[in-house]
Write an enzyme that holds these catalytic residues in place. Sequence first.
Site, short mmCIF file in Angstrom:
data_model
loop_
_atom_site.label_atom_id
_atom_site.label_comp_id
_atom_site.label_asym_id
_atom_site.label_seq_id
_atom_site.Cartn_x
_atom_site.Cartn_y
_atom_site.Cartn_z
CG ASP A 183 65.75 94.55 109.71
OD1 ASP A 183 65.85 95.42 109.00
OD2 ASP A 183 64.76 94.16 110.25
NE ARG A 211 53.24 98.54 119.23
CZ ARG A 211 53.83 98.85 120.04
NH1 ARG A 211 55.24 98.56 120.29
NH2 ARG A 211 53.35 99.83 121.05
#
Length: 409
Positions: A183, A211
Amino acid sequence: MTLAQPDVTVIIGAYEAMPYLVECLASVEAQTLDPARIEVVAVDDGSKDGTGDYLEEFAARAPMAVTVIRQENSGGPSGPRNVGLAKATGRYVFFLDADDRLGTEALERMVAMADRNGTDVVLGKVEGVNRNAPKSMWGKNRDRTDVFSSNIKFTLSAQKLFRRAFLERHGMRFDESLWTGEDALFTMEAYLRADGVSIVADHTCYYLVGRDDGKHVTKSGSYKLRFDSARALMGLLERMLPPGPKRDVLMVRPFLVTLLPQFGPVFLRQDEEIRRTKFELAKPLMDAYWNEGVAQRLKVHERLRLQLLAMQRPDLLVDVLEFMKAKSEPRPVLKKGGTQLYLAYPGYRSRKEGVPDRVYLAEPREAKAYPGWRQTPAETFLRGATRKVRRKLGRLKKRVSGPRGRVHA
């Protein structure tokens, strides 16, 4: 009947995304932008936890058009994003990770910002949930900026709004050979090619969710992948920018964010084989891209560690890291009437170690925190004159620029 082109395609690559996917999709459904103006392309990348089934259920009841693609696991986020991009029909695309979520007005605000200013990339303010998020670029809304005159180089995640025609014109896709940092490569190229970048800073557009099951992609993988990521981004900057200050200011990012953390506290906990491998992997990068223009833009402890990397001195690097781990403060050394300040980290003024004194010299932004340091009259005058010129140019640009930042005839 011909359907109107959607304003934005939300591309969601999902792998083992439950239960986070539930809130992610709920945030898409809650958008204030008219559902008729939103398209969703969701790619289940070989999940076995019910992710694909939940995407199908969402597609059946969602108020906007939803396409679900199910495929074998590709091993990383690049493949699903590229698949989604190939299917997108919106004027803009937004890459949404399946464990994150959008702010309710995110798409409406970002699309409006892009339409109003004719920019190719829009950043929406990011807030971390159980994890850190970038902060330095959210000071104020910016209708039009670029990667050199703002801090956006420190947010290279893919979660931005991109004009799709712009991506297609340049044939831009995510590098599927990279398992991490793909990215950063994509976004940096977009920044450099874009006809302007906008920033929505007054409203949280994206929630970056940490997470708790250990499956987040940025937490997994070998340390060697970080060197692949640094190599790719440095190579992109070399190809797209000639040597000089512009390249140097952007090269700070891979050195500081990708490479340097490999030579921080974690280095002390690793065995000799890993330490040796890290130095071997870093050597060609230091030989090719480390220079004074990059070095002078860093704090002393950052510059020193990278210089020791360039000098292939793991022994002295360990001394510096132990010094920092003990929370020891380097002794400030003032010279030339207080206009130069050196920070005496290990190795300072040691003939045996052979580290140049300039490596320990603090730049003004770091030196100003120490009593007794002062700027030279020439520096003070130059900085004041520079600020005045920037203010005048800013006022002139506002008077003569149109909505796309171009001068009217």
